[in-house]
Design a protein around this motif. Structure first.
Motif, mmCIF file in Angstrom:
data_model
loop_
_atom_site.group_PDB
_atom_site.id
_atom_site.type_symbol
_atom_site.label_atom_id
_atom_site.label_comp_id
_atom_site.label_asym_id
_atom_site.label_seq_id
_atom_site.Cartn_x
_atom_site.Cartn_y
_atom_site.Cartn_z
ATOM 1 N N ASP A 15 0.818 -1.215 0.000
ATOM 2 C CA ASP A 15 0.000 0.000 0.000
ATOM 3 C C ASP A 15 0.850 1.262 0.000
ATOM 4 O OD1 ASP A 15 0.818 -0.794 2.582
ATOM 5 O OD2 ASP A 15 -0.654 0.546 3.501
ATOM 6 N N ILE A 16 2.140 1.142 0.361
ATOM 7 C CA ILE A 16 2.986 2.340 0.405
ATOM 8 C C ILE A 16 4.281 2.195 -0.396
ATOM 9 C CG2 ILE A 16 2.119 3.176 2.616
ATOM 10 C CD1 ILE A 16 4.495 1.898 3.967
ATOM 11 N N ILE A 17 4.667 0.970 -0.753
ATOM 12 C CA ILE A 17 5.902 0.757 -1.510
ATOM 13 C C ILE A 17 5.560 0.407 -2.951
ATOM 14 C CG2 ILE A 17 7.984 -0.647 -1.732
ATOM 15 C CD1 ILE A 17 7.992 -1.017 1.260
ATOM 16 N N ASN A 18 6.203 1.093 -3.896
ATOM 17 C CA ASN A 18 5.975 0.876 -5.317
ATOM 18 C C ASN A 18 7.304 0.550 -5.999
ATOM 19 O OD1 ASN A 18 3.057 2.084 -5.396
ATOM 20 N ND2 ASN A 18 4.306 3.657 -4.429
ATOM 21 N N SER A 19 7.331 -0.527 -6.769
ATOM 22 C CA SER A 19 8.523 -0.902 -7.524
ATOM 23 C C SER A 19 8.283 -0.642 -9.001
ATOM 24 C CB SER A 19 8.863 -2.376 -7.311
ATOM 25 O OG SER A 19 9.328 -2.619 -6.000
ATOM 26 N N VAL A 20 9.264 -0.017 -9.645
ATOM 27 C CA VAL A 20 9.171 0.308 -11.073
ATOM 28 C C VAL A 20 10.219 -0.506 -11.820
ATOM 29 C CG1 VAL A 20 9.303 2.136 -12.799
ATOM 30 C CG2 VAL A 20 8.376 2.631 -10.525
ATOM 31 N N VAL A 21 9.776 -1.294 -12.806
ATOM 32 C CA VAL A 21 10.668 -2.178 -13.556
ATOM 33 C C VAL A 21 10.486 -1.897 -15.044
ATOM 34 C CG1 VAL A 21 11.279 -4.564 -14.083
ATOM 35 C CG2 VAL A 21 10.538 -3.954 -11.772
ATOM 36 N N LEU A 22 11.596 -1.661 -15.740
ATOM 37 C CA LEU A 22 11.565 -1.423 -17.177
ATOM 38 C C LEU A 22 11.780 -2.728 -17.925
ATOM 39 C CD1 LEU A 22 11.522 0.434 -19.658
ATOM 40 C CD2 LEU A 22 13.963 0.859 -19.287
ATOM 41 N N GLN A 23 10.806 -3.143 -18.670
ATOM 42 C CA GLN A 23 10.806 -4.277 -19.602
ATOM 43 C C GLN A 23 11.591 -5.494 -19.118
ATOM 44 O OE1 GLN A 23 9.231 -3.701 -22.821
ATOM 45 N NE2 GLN A 23 9.724 -5.603 -23.837
ATOM 46 N N ASP A 24 12.851 -5.658 -19.582
ATOM 47 C CA ASP A 24 13.604 -6.900 -19.367
ATOM 48 C C ASP A 24 14.604 -6.832 -18.213
ATOM 49 O OD1 ASP A 24 12.310 -7.810 -21.668
ATOM 50 O OD2 ASP A 24 13.945 -7.197 -22.986
ATOM 51 N N ASP A 25 14.571 -5.804 -17.424
ATOM 52 C CA ASP A 25 15.551 -5.589 -16.353
ATOM 53 C C ASP A 25 15.817 -6.879 -15.579
ATOM 54 O OD1 ASP A 25 17.168 -4.650 -14.354
ATOM 55 O OD2 ASP A 25 15.772 -3.157 -13.606
ATOM 56 N N PHE A 26 17.105 -7.238 -15.471
ATOM 57 C CA PHE A 26 17.469 -8.522 -14.872
ATOM 58 C C PHE A 26 17.422 -8.515 -13.351
ATOM 59 C CE2 PHE A 26 21.378 -6.217 -14.407
ATOM 60 C CZ PHE A 26 22.028 -6.782 -13.324
ATOM 61 N N LEU A 27 17.702 -7.361 -12.696
ATOM 62 C CA LEU A 27 17.929 -7.376 -11.250
ATOM 63 C C LEU A 27 16.687 -7.766 -10.440
ATOM 64 C CD1 LEU A 27 20.182 -6.988 -9.219
ATOM 65 C CD2 LEU A 27 19.473 -4.615 -8.957
ATOM 66 N N PRO A 28 15.486 -7.232 -10.730
ATOM 67 C CA PRO A 28 14.318 -7.658 -9.944
ATOM 68 C C PRO A 28 13.954 -9.125 -10.160
ATOM 69 C CG PRO A 28 13.886 -5.588 -11.097
ATOM 70 C CD PRO A 28 15.148 -6.151 -11.664
ATOM 71 N N ARG A 29 14.552 -9.758 -11.171
ATOM 72 C CA ARG A 29 14.254 -11.159 -11.479
ATOM 73 C C ARG A 29 15.363 -12.104 -11.020
ATOM 74 N NH1 ARG A 29 12.563 -8.119 -16.042
ATOM 75 N NH2 ARG A 29 10.413 -8.544 -16.673
ATOM 76 N N THR A 30 16.482 -11.549 -10.564
ATOM 77 C CA THR A 30 17.651 -12.374 -10.245
ATOM 78 C C THR A 30 17.515 -12.987 -8.865
ATOM 79 O OG1 THR A 30 19.048 -10.954 -11.612
ATOM 80 C CG2 THR A 30 20.154 -12.400 -10.053
ATOM 81 N N THR A 31 17.346 -14.295 -8.819
ATOM 82 C CA THR A 31 17.204 -14.990 -7.534
ATOM 83 C C THR A 31 18.541 -15.494 -7.013
ATOM 84 O OG1 THR A 31 16.744 -17.063 -8.717
ATOM 85 C CG2 THR A 31 14.855 -15.728 -8.057
ATOM 86 N N VAL A 32 19.560 -15.514 -7.848
ATOM 87 C CA VAL A 32 20.879 -15.960 -7.396
ATOM 88 C C VAL A 32 21.417 -14.967 -6.373
ATOM 89 C CG1 VAL A 32 22.088 -14.733 -9.240
ATOM 90 C CG2 VAL A 32 23.179 -16.698 -8.168
ATOM 91 N N ALA A 33 22.163 -15.461 -5.402
ATOM 92 C CA ALA A 33 22.799 -14.577 -4.433
ATOM 93 C C ALA A 33 23.674 -13.571 -5.181
ATOM 94 C CB ALA A 33 23.636 -15.382 -3.443
ATOM 95 N N LEU A 34 23.531 -12.294 -4.865
ATOM 96 C CA LEU A 34 24.229 -11.253 -5.602
ATOM 97 C C LEU A 34 25.739 -11.384 -5.495
ATOM 98 C CD1 LEU A 34 21.904 -8.260 -4.737
ATOM 99 C CD2 LEU A 34 21.978 -9.583 -6.851
#
Length: 439
Positions: free
Chosen positions: A227-246
């Motif tokens: 309700d208060i946090i919004n995430s903005v992702v552009l098309q194919d951006d890898f970082l919000p999809r990366t589940t591997v440990a950084l």
């Protein structure tokens, strides 16, 4: 003889399965995950380009004498900048940030920049992400980002209290990109948990825009704070999809495509039920805004659209194999595409200036949008409970959200979902009993 005859058959089936996986993975496009989401409207997406400019302003050593400004400038009045911290000022505990009082938009903004590849301290923050190491508010969070957020909170909470008390009609907005997006996410959650230190600041006055965020919170927290946090992702951006440990991701920069393919393979063969039941699995936070600017298998830009939702299952679970998966992460690219998107939205509404909308109509639109978002938030919380997401809970039937901190025995990390659901039923039974017995 029969066994020998079966060997080629098994090999053929295995090869066909691999070919099918490769075919499906290379046909997987960024629009698939958000194809059933609703379209965002101009009034809710309008702040995104502005906050991108504020974040980019943090990169300047001297805002009054900028070295490289984006198209349209930063949109910042240097006299309204209250605090601006560099790497030296933060002692490497967090990336540089600024605090800006935006009188034009009645907003107090905390903007935090992203990763500096030349600073070891930024990598230390990013790579401190051992699963299960940091528990927060009944869920799990990225450990290094939590420490960074705590440092900012300790350093600036008193100043923020003075500002919100001096400007009681202003909102308090946290905005960040990439690594900074994770920090502002957890800083927002810290602020909500410690609102009494800001003079009992109303939750409705707090908001967060995480631009291209890293996965930093467990699923129950990602949905609860939507309700208060919004995430903005552009098309194919890898970082919000990366589940591997950084840590492994940045150690493998020389073979980054190989790592992405391995992660694609792993995620493809991981059952979605197993993903949802893992309490330590981290996700992109809050409500998601997905900017679509290209058709599948094409590099040519199209008229952009923005889809938004609070998804529970299918929350950017799969990496998109694309030549734009890294370029879509850049803050300048996001600024350009988000500005193009909002301009097109306003053009569709036959207006080039959102302030031209009559005040009464604008207030009615905001009220309607707030109501729709509240209903969608409740539905997402209920969906999380229905999917048996660990430490998830439903909103109250009386229209308020039950806070996990209200009871010491509610949603403790490590408890099974069955135990949690039993305690939830007991609490509802007790509540119903008190209500009816009192009558």
């Amino acid at each position: 003889m029969s066994v020998a005859c079966c060997v080629p058959v098994v090999e053929c089936v295995y090869c066909l399965g691999c070919v099918r996986w490769v075919w499906k993975k290379f046909l997987y496009t960024a629009g698939r995950e958000s194809e059933n989401w609703g379209l965002a409207i101009a009034s809710e997406f309008e702040p995104v380009p502005r906050f991108c400019r504020y974040i980019m302003a943090v990169y300047e050593d001297d805002i009054r004498n900028p070295i490289s400004t984006p198209p349209g400038g930063y949109g910042i009045d240097p006299d309204w900048v209250i605090v601006k911290k560099s790497h030296e000022d933060t002692q490497g505990k967090v990336t540089p940030y600024l605090i800006y009082v935006d009188h034009q938009n009645t907003d107090i903004v905390v903007a935090i920049r992203g990763l500096n590849m030349a600073k070891d301290s930024d990598f230390l923050v990013l790579l401190d992400d051992k699963l299960g190491q940091a528990e927060f508010d009944g869920g799990y969070v990225h450990n290094g980002l939590l420490k960074a957020a705590e440092w900012v909170w300790e350093a600036e909470s008193q100043l923020l209290r003075e500002l919100v008390e001096r400007y009681p009609d202003y909102t308090l907005t946290f905005a960040g990109h990439s690594l900074g997006a994770g920090v502002v996410t957890l800083l927002t959650m810290l602020t909500v948990k410690n609102r009494e230190k800001l003079g009992l600041l109303d939750r409705k006055r707090i908001r967060c825009f995480a631009i291209a965020p890293t996965r930093c919170v467990s699923l129950n927290l990602a949905v609860r704070y939507a309700d208060i946090i919004n995430s903005v992702v552009l098309q194919d951006d890898f970082l919000p999809r990366t589940t591997v440990a950084l840590e492994h991701a940045f150690k493998s920069l020389l073979c980054f495509p190989c790592l992405m393919c391995i992660m694609c393979l792993k995620d493809t063969f991981t059952m979605e039920e197993k993903m949802l039941k893992d309490p330590r699995r981290l996700y992109a936070p809050g409500r998601l805004y997905h900017i679509i600017v290209r058709k599948p298998f094409s590099s040519a830009n199209i008229k952009p659209i923005v889809r938004t939702a609070i998804p529970v299952d299918g929350r950017f679970e799969h990496i998109v194999l694309s030549c734009n998966m890294t370029s879509d992460h850049g803050i300048l690219r996001i600024l350009t595409e988000s500005q193009r998107t909002i301009d097109l939205m306003l053009e569709r509404h036959q207006s080039t200036d959102s302030m031209n909308i009559p005040e009464q109509q604008r207030m009615e639109r905001w009220d309607s949008l707030a109501k729709e978002h509240m209903e969608e938030h409740k539905a997402a919380l209920q969906r999380a409970v229905a999917l048996d997401v660990p430490q998830a809970y439903s909103p109250s039937v009386y229209g308020t959200f039950r806070n996990i901190e209200e009871g010491p025995d509610f949603g403790k990390p490590g408890e099974s979902s069955l135990t949690i659901s039993q305690k939830r039923r007991e609490s509802w039974d007790e509540l119903a009993g008190r209500l009816f017995l009192d009558r």
